[in-house]
Design an enzyme around this catalytic site. Structure first.
Site, mmCIF file in Angstrom:
data_model
loop_
_atom_site.group_PDB
_atom_site.id
_atom_site.type_symbol
_atom_site.label_atom_id
_atom_site.label_comp_id
_atom_site.label_asym_id
_atom_site.label_seq_id
_atom_site.Cartn_x
_atom_site.Cartn_y
_atom_site.Cartn_z
ATOM 1 N N TYR A 153 49.852 38.369 61.346
ATOM 2 C CA TYR A 153 49.197 39.525 60.699
ATOM 3 C C TYR A 153 48.830 39.164 59.262
ATOM 4 O O TYR A 153 47.690 39.365 58.832
ATOM 5 C CB TYR A 153 50.149 40.722 60.740
ATOM 6 C CG TYR A 153 49.670 41.940 59.983
ATOM 7 C CD1 TYR A 153 48.526 42.632 60.387
ATOM 8 C CD2 TYR A 153 50.372 42.420 58.879
ATOM 9 C CE1 TYR A 153 48.099 43.764 59.704
ATOM 10 C CE2 TYR A 153 49.954 43.546 58.196
ATOM 11 C CZ TYR A 153 48.805 44.217 58.612
ATOM 12 O OH TYR A 153 48.391 45.337 57.922
ATOM 13 N N LYS B 248 45.138 38.802 57.417
ATOM 14 C CA LYS B 248 44.775 39.568 56.220
ATOM 15 C C LYS B 248 44.432 38.635 55.059
ATOM 16 O O LYS B 248 43.594 38.972 54.213
ATOM 17 C CB LYS B 248 45.901 40.533 55.845
ATOM 18 C CG LYS B 248 46.153 41.618 56.883
ATOM 19 C CD LYS B 248 44.906 42.447 57.125
ATOM 20 C CE LYS B 248 45.156 43.659 58.019
ATOM 21 N NZ LYS B 248 43.947 44.411 58.319
HETATM 22 N N1 LIG Z 1 49.160 52.432 57.787
HETATM 23 C C1 LIG Z 1 49.652 51.615 56.851
HETATM 24 O O1 LIG Z 1 50.735 51.837 56.291
HETATM 25 C C2 LIG Z 1 48.871 50.402 56.424
HETATM 26 C C3 LIG Z 1 49.400 49.580 55.423
HETATM 27 C C4 LIG Z 1 48.676 48.457 55.025
HETATM 28 C C5 LIG Z 1 47.440 48.204 55.593
HETATM 29 N N2 LIG Z 1 46.959 49.015 56.568
HETATM 30 C C6 LIG Z 1 45.659 48.675 57.156
HETATM 31 O O2 LIG Z 1 44.891 49.851 57.342
HETATM 32 C C7 LIG Z 1 44.063 49.711 58.505
HETATM 33 C C8 LIG Z 1 44.268 50.913 59.422
HETATM 34 O O3 LIG Z 1 45.622 50.905 59.836
HETATM 35 P P1 LIG Z 1 46.245 52.023 60.768
HETATM 36 O O4 LIG Z 1 47.648 52.198 60.373
HETATM 37 O O5 LIG Z 1 45.380 53.227 60.820
HETATM 38 O O6 LIG Z 1 46.271 51.351 62.221
HETATM 39 P P2 LIG Z 1 45.123 50.589 63.095
HETATM 40 O O7 LIG Z 1 45.652 50.450 64.463
HETATM 41 O O8 LIG Z 1 44.679 49.371 62.381
HETATM 42 O O9 LIG Z 1 43.902 51.597 63.077
HETATM 43 C C9 LIG Z 1 43.861 52.712 63.939
HETATM 44 C C10 LIG Z 1 42.434 52.903 64.385
HETATM 45 O O10 LIG Z 1 41.913 51.682 64.924
HETATM 46 C C11 LIG Z 1 41.539 51.880 66.301
HETATM 47 N N3 LIG Z 1 41.844 50.635 67.006
HETATM 48 C C12 LIG Z 1 43.016 49.972 67.044
HETATM 49 N N4 LIG Z 1 42.909 48.869 67.833
HETATM 50 C C13 LIG Z 1 41.632 48.836 68.274
HETATM 51 C C14 LIG Z 1 40.907 47.973 69.151
HETATM 52 N N5 LIG Z 1 41.481 46.907 69.736
HETATM 53 N N6 LIG Z 1 39.611 48.235 69.390
HETATM 54 C C15 LIG Z 1 39.007 49.324 68.827
HETATM 55 N N7 LIG Z 1 39.654 50.171 68.003
HETATM 56 C C16 LIG Z 1 40.950 49.949 67.744
HETATM 57 C C17 LIG Z 1 42.355 53.093 66.736
HETATM 58 O O11 LIG Z 1 41.723 53.851 67.728
HETATM 59 P P3 LIG Z 1 41.919 53.645 69.314
HETATM 60 O O12 LIG Z 1 43.392 53.627 69.555
HETATM 61 O O13 LIG Z 1 41.209 54.828 69.886
HETATM 62 O O14 LIG Z 1 41.259 52.364 69.648
HETATM 63 C C18 LIG Z 1 42.350 53.930 65.467
HETATM 64 O O15 LIG Z 1 41.111 54.612 65.327
HETATM 65 C C19 LIG Z 1 44.440 48.365 59.142
HETATM 66 O O16 LIG Z 1 43.506 47.379 58.776
HETATM 67 C C20 LIG Z 1 45.803 48.051 58.540
HETATM 68 O O17 LIG Z 1 46.060 46.659 58.451
HETATM 69 C C21 LIG Z 1 47.629 50.100 57.011
#
Ligand SMILES: NC(=O)c1ccc[n+]([C@@H]2O[C@H](COP(=O)([O-])OP(=O)(O)OC[C@H]3O[C@@H](n4cnc5c(N)ncnc54)[C@H](OP(=O)(O)O)[C@@H]3O)[C@@H](O)[C@H]2O)c1
Length: 267
Positions: free
Chosen positions: A157, A161
């Site tokens: 991961y 990044k």
């Molecule tokens: N949340 C945190 O604390 C955090 C911290 C640091 C960085 N980030 C970054 O922020 C971004 C968003 O994170 P997140 O926590 O919301 O989780 P995420 O799983 O990266 O994003 C969720 C979204 O992505 C979609 N998704 C996931 N896998 C997919 C796939 N294989 N194909 C198409 N769509 C996909 C999901 O919808 P579906 O399930 O409908 O596909 C949902 O809309 C990421 O890049 C992550 O690295 C998050």
């Protein structure tokens, strides 16, 4: 130029069905920019499109695609069609395996790399070219503090990044002088459904100081022209970000670009 003139009329948002991606779509609609909403689950995408249309009159296109499928960038591009894309947001990209490197199958890591790296690269290649021709637009790559160092349980991961970080810096050097803003926006803990699910699965309490997805979207869009790197909740040179501050990284990117140009690429 207004925000919509510079980054519209269409944005493409990966991972738009919930969390940060959903907040981007809502905020962009308030700013007059329509979105192509991409995720696997069609139902929440359609519900969001309806919500946006009713609240703002802005149309959305929904695309159900698994971004870990090598064909997915082409599937999304075909749904985008002839629409003019002024902003590409790579958001879907959390850790899908949460394990030490050797404790998950290579195939599982390759799926994550396909989504976090290959799909992002293919999408930037597709949408940034016309932005460069028009002389304006934006590339926004959502990142994590894991980009700054490898660590146990997130070797792959963090590496994906780190790729995003370096890719964004290079793109910023190449495209910013041609009017295209490039930003990788580094998140800390954020209250998304995916992160809530992970914390629940591993039995950890929810943080009290995590950022809201709406705050992330607002801050990232406000800093879009301050690339190549910004950190959620931190100012330009704020103590604590230290040697990875945006100013320090920008200076290093400029220096290395100049060295490469002088030694190899430019007369
Ligand atoms: N949340 C945190 O604390 C955090 C911290 C640091 C960085 N980030 C970054 O922020 C971004 C968003 O994170 P997140 O926590 O919301 O989780 P995420 O799983 O990266 O994003 C969720 C979204 O992505 C979609 N998704 C996931 N896998 C997919 C796939 N294989 N194909 C198409 N769509 C996909 C999901 O919808 P579906 O399930 O409908 O596909 C949902 O809309 C990421 O890049 C992550 O690295 C998050």
């Amino acid at each position: 130029m207004t925000f919509a003139q510079k980054y519209g009329p269409w944005a493409v948002i990966s991972g738009a069905s919930e969390g940060v991606g959903r907040s981007f779509a809502l905020e962009l609609a308030r700013r007059g920019v329509a979105s192509v909403l991409v995720a696997r689950r069609e139902a929440p995408l359609r519900a969001l499109a309806t919500e946006i249309r009713e609240a703002t009159g802005i149309e959305c296109v929904t695309v159900s695609a698994d971004l870990s499928d090598p064909e997915s960038a082409a599937t999304v591009a075909s749904a985008v069609g002839e629409r003019e894309v002024g902003l590409y947001i790579s958001n879907a990209g959390a850790d899908t395996n949460h394990s030490r490197f050797l404790d998950a199958d290579l195939a599982a890591w390759n799926l994550m790399l396909q989504r976090n790296v290959s799909n992002m690269v293919a999408s930037v290649h597709k949408y940034a070219g016309p932005m460069r021709e028009r002389g304006h637009g934006g590339i926004l790559l959502i990142n994590s503090g894991a980009c700054y160092a490898g660590a146990a349980y997130m070797a792959m991961y963090a590496a994906s990044k780190a790729f995003t970080l370096t890719f964004a810096e290079g793109l910023w050097c190449e495209l910013a002088p041609q009017g295209v803003d490039v930003l990788t926006f580094v998140l800390g803990q954020t209250d998304t459904p995916a992160y809530r699910a992970l914390l629940t699965e591993v039995g950890k309490p929810f943080p009290t100081d995590w950022a809201s997805p709406d705050a992330v979207a607002a801050e990232a869009l406000a800093k879009l022209d301050k690339g190549p790197v910004q950190n959620m909740g931190f100012d330009e040179n704020e103590e604590g970000v230290g040697p990875t501050s945006p100013a320090a990284r920008r200076q290093r990117s400029d220096f290395i670009s100049q060295m490469a140009a002088a030694s190899t690429f430019e007369a």
